[in-house]
Write an enzyme that holds these catalytic residues in place. Structure first.
Site, PDB file in Angstrom:
ATOM      1  N   LYS A 124       0.799  -1.358   0.020  1.00 16.29           N
ATOM      2  CA  LYS A 124       0.045  -0.040   0.010  1.00 16.29           C
ATOM      3  C   LYS A 124       0.850   1.192   0.025  1.00 16.29           C
ATOM      4  O   LYS A 124       0.332   2.445  -0.321  1.00 16.29           O
ATOM      5  CB  LYS A 124      -1.195  -0.157   1.137  1.00 16.29           C
ATOM      6  CG  LYS A 124      -2.181  -1.007   1.015  1.00 16.29           C
ATOM      7  CD  LYS A 124      -3.232  -1.044   1.983  1.00 16.29           C
ATOM      8  CE  LYS A 124      -4.172  -1.982   1.478  1.00 16.29           C
ATOM      9  NZ  LYS A 124      -3.983  -3.195   1.924  1.00 16.29           N
TER      10      LYS A 124
HETATM   11  C1  LIG Z   1      -4.482  -4.511   1.141  1.00 15.63           C
HETATM   12  C2  LIG Z   1      -3.708  -5.753   1.103  1.00 15.63           C
HETATM   13  C3  LIG Z   1      -4.311  -6.833   0.336  1.00 15.63           C
HETATM   14  C4  LIG Z   1      -5.305  -6.701  -0.880  1.00 15.63           C
HETATM   15  O1  LIG Z   1      -5.321  -5.776  -1.697  1.00 15.63           O
HETATM   16  P1  LIG Z   1      -6.483  -5.156  -2.241  1.00 15.63           P
HETATM   17  O2  LIG Z   1      -6.223  -4.100  -3.342  1.00 15.63           O
HETATM   18  O3  LIG Z   1      -7.452  -4.686  -1.264  1.00 15.63           O
HETATM   19  O4  LIG Z   1      -7.024  -6.301  -3.271  1.00 15.63           O
HETATM   20  C5  LIG Z   1      -3.502  -8.152   0.106  1.00 15.63           C
HETATM   21  N1  LIG Z   1      -2.476  -8.093   0.896  1.00 15.63           N
HETATM   22  C6  LIG Z   1      -2.050  -7.006   1.700  1.00 15.63           C
HETATM   23  C7  LIG Z   1      -0.855  -7.255   2.828  1.00 15.63           C
HETATM   24  C8  LIG Z   1      -2.567  -6.013   1.891  1.00 15.63           C
HETATM   25  O5  LIG Z   1      -2.131  -4.954   2.784  1.00 15.63           O
END
Ligand SMILES: *Cc1c(COP(=O)(O)O)cnc(C)c1O
Length: 479
Positions: A124
């Site tokens: 993120k």
């Molecule tokens: C947010 C997140 C996901 C999922 O990603 P999306 O864009 O919501 O599908 C997967 N793994 C981790 C570690 C995350 O923080």
């Protein structure tokens, strides 16, 4: 100006709005999600000319295609200041520190696209750091301020705080469930000392925290009087910034014209949606493999055509917690493309879902899903442990539980003879309990986070009442 692309809503409102207008707005006023009027196209020759670009320059080349209303020189500076070796300093030993998103091959044709080298050790950061720089630029340009309100069970909140800390014109009010996050996640958030970051720990669950955020956002008078905004995963700027690393991964892994696959640990469908958009732009992608955990609404859809989101009582708490989502907000953008971008068809499906709890795609629409290149699979707690243990013992590579879900499904669903990159969405150090359960080994903590657990922590603890949160925001937005 970077581009003259316009944005419309999945629910029909043709806003004529540009990128700089929609990124601060979140949802369209008809409740839909913003989409570009059409996808910019990238030719094979242009792709080849991007081969040697450092990440920041590649990000500029891709994002300028979407960033209408933003001055080109400003966008270039935002990308340059965001994608630095200093910010993405947590790469594995042996990786090139200049490579913001290194690729590590595991076995014949399967590799990790490492996206978790940023300050919070999760992918993120890739989009959120960019969003922080972009918001700061836009707010300064407009002479405005923004107070970001959110609720987190871990990853999103910390990524937002590390992206916004110290930025002019921005404050963050982040609600978290008191005593219910991992030690690492708590230390990451509560040790921040920046005066524009406010951690509010509510004595309750994540859902209660989320409900408070919704209640505050539905009080339109309070919201506009206090310039409240969000940074959730439906924000188009986040999706577009994620498109960049599909290009970067392809450039690192593929020959000219070679189609490769990506496997993506999925929750809100934001990460894998960015892959779909890269494919629509002309990036040679053979398949997009959606990996879910026990919360397998998306796997069910891609296997059967039935989309059946679950309620809170049927959303399981798992050992890949950032994927514990049963209503994937970005899924609407994919369906919008599948129904030929006809908002009336989309609204009909959403109406059926609201009244009957699910919809089913059949006939031509289902044919389009089958032709889309998407496949999906599920991974359970036992699969996760087995994949973490095997990758550690056989290959000496430590992966986190979410990445393990991706890798398990990648091995199952990959196409023979086609390279496959699994997106590494977090580092093992964030989820040491599960790693120890799987391997008996405590995962190494990257140097930049080494003293995190011993830093002093501060947060505001309160009962889960909307009024308490409103009063707190009011007090801290006065000056
Ligand atoms: C947010 C997140 C996901 C999922 O990603 P999306 O864009 O919501 O599908 C997967 N793994 C981790 C570690 C995350 O923080």
């Amino acid at each position: 100006m970077a581009s003259n692309i316009r944005y419309l809503s999945t629910r029909g409102e043709s806003t004529g709005a540009s990128y700089d207008e929609i990124v601060l707005r979140g949802l369209a006023s008809d409740g839909g999600l913003f989409m570009p009027e059409s996808y910019p196209q990238v030719t094979a020759e242009t792709l080849e000319s991007w081969r040697k670009l450092p990440y920041a320059e590649l990000a500029f080349e891709v994002l300028r295609l979407f960033a209408s209303g933003i001055d080109e020189a400003a966008l270039k500076e935002i990308c340059r200041s965001t994608y630095t070796e200093k910010t993405y300093c947590n790469a594995r030993e042996g990786d090139d520190p200049k490579d913001i998103t290194p690729v590590r091959w595991l076995e014949d044709g399967i590799g990790l696209l490492e996206l978790s080298n940023g300050p919070t050790l999760a992918f993120k950061d890739m989009a959120m750091q960019y969003l922080g720089a972009l918001f700061e630029h836009l707010l300064a340009r407009e002479g405005k301020t923004l107070n970001i309100l959110g609720a987190t069970s871990g990853d999103t909140g910390s990524a937002a705080e590390y992206a916004m800390r110290g930025r002019k014109g921005i404050r963050v009010f982040m609600l978290s469930p008191y005593g219910r996050m991992s030690d690492f996640q708590r230390a990451q958030m509560y040790s921040l000392e920046d005066p524009n970051i406010f951690n509010i720990a509510v004595r309750g669950t994540f859902d209660q925290a989320q409900d408070i955020v919704k209640a505050v956002s539905n009080d339109h008078a309070f919201k506009s009087a206090h310039s409240i905004g969000t940074v959730n995963s439906i924000n188009w700027a986040r999706v577009a910034a994620q498109v960049v690393y599909y290009f970067k991964g392809w450039l690192a892994a593929a020959e000219k014209g070679e189609a490769i696959s990506f496997a993506v640990p999925s929750g809100n469908f934001g990460d894998v949606l960015a892959g779909w958009i890269a494919k629509q732009m002309g990036l040679p992608i053979a398949s997009l493999i959606v990996a879910t955990n026990e919360n397998d609404v998306l796997t069910e859809f891609f296997e059967t055509g039935v989309y059946h989101p679950r309620d809170a009582a049927h959303t399981y708490v798992t050992s890949s917690p950032s994927m514990d989502i049963s209503r994937a907000s970005n899924f609407e953008r994919f369906i919008f493309d599948i129904v030929g971008r006809d908002p009336e068809v989309l609204k009909r499906l959403w109406h059926v879902m609201a009244t009957e709890g699910e919809f089913r795609l059949t006939g031509e629409l289902w044919e389009r899903v089958l032709a889309s290149g998407f496949t999906a699979g599920k991974s359970t707690h036992a699969d996760r442990l087995a994949t973490i243990r095997d990758t550690w013992e056989r290959l000496g590579v430590m992966i986190d539980p979410h990445t393990a879900d991706g890798l398990k499904v990648a091995r199952e669903k990959r196409l023979p003879g086609v390279k496959c990159l699994c997106l590494e969405t977090a580092q093992a150090a964030k989820f040491s309990k599960t790693i120890i359960e799987a391997t008996g080994t405590v995962p190494a903590i990257p140097a930049s986070c080494a003293d995190l657990l011993s830093l002093p922590q501060r947060c505001e603890v309160m009962d889960p009442e909307t009024e308490n949160v409103k009063q707190f925001i009011d007090r801290h937005t006065k000056e």
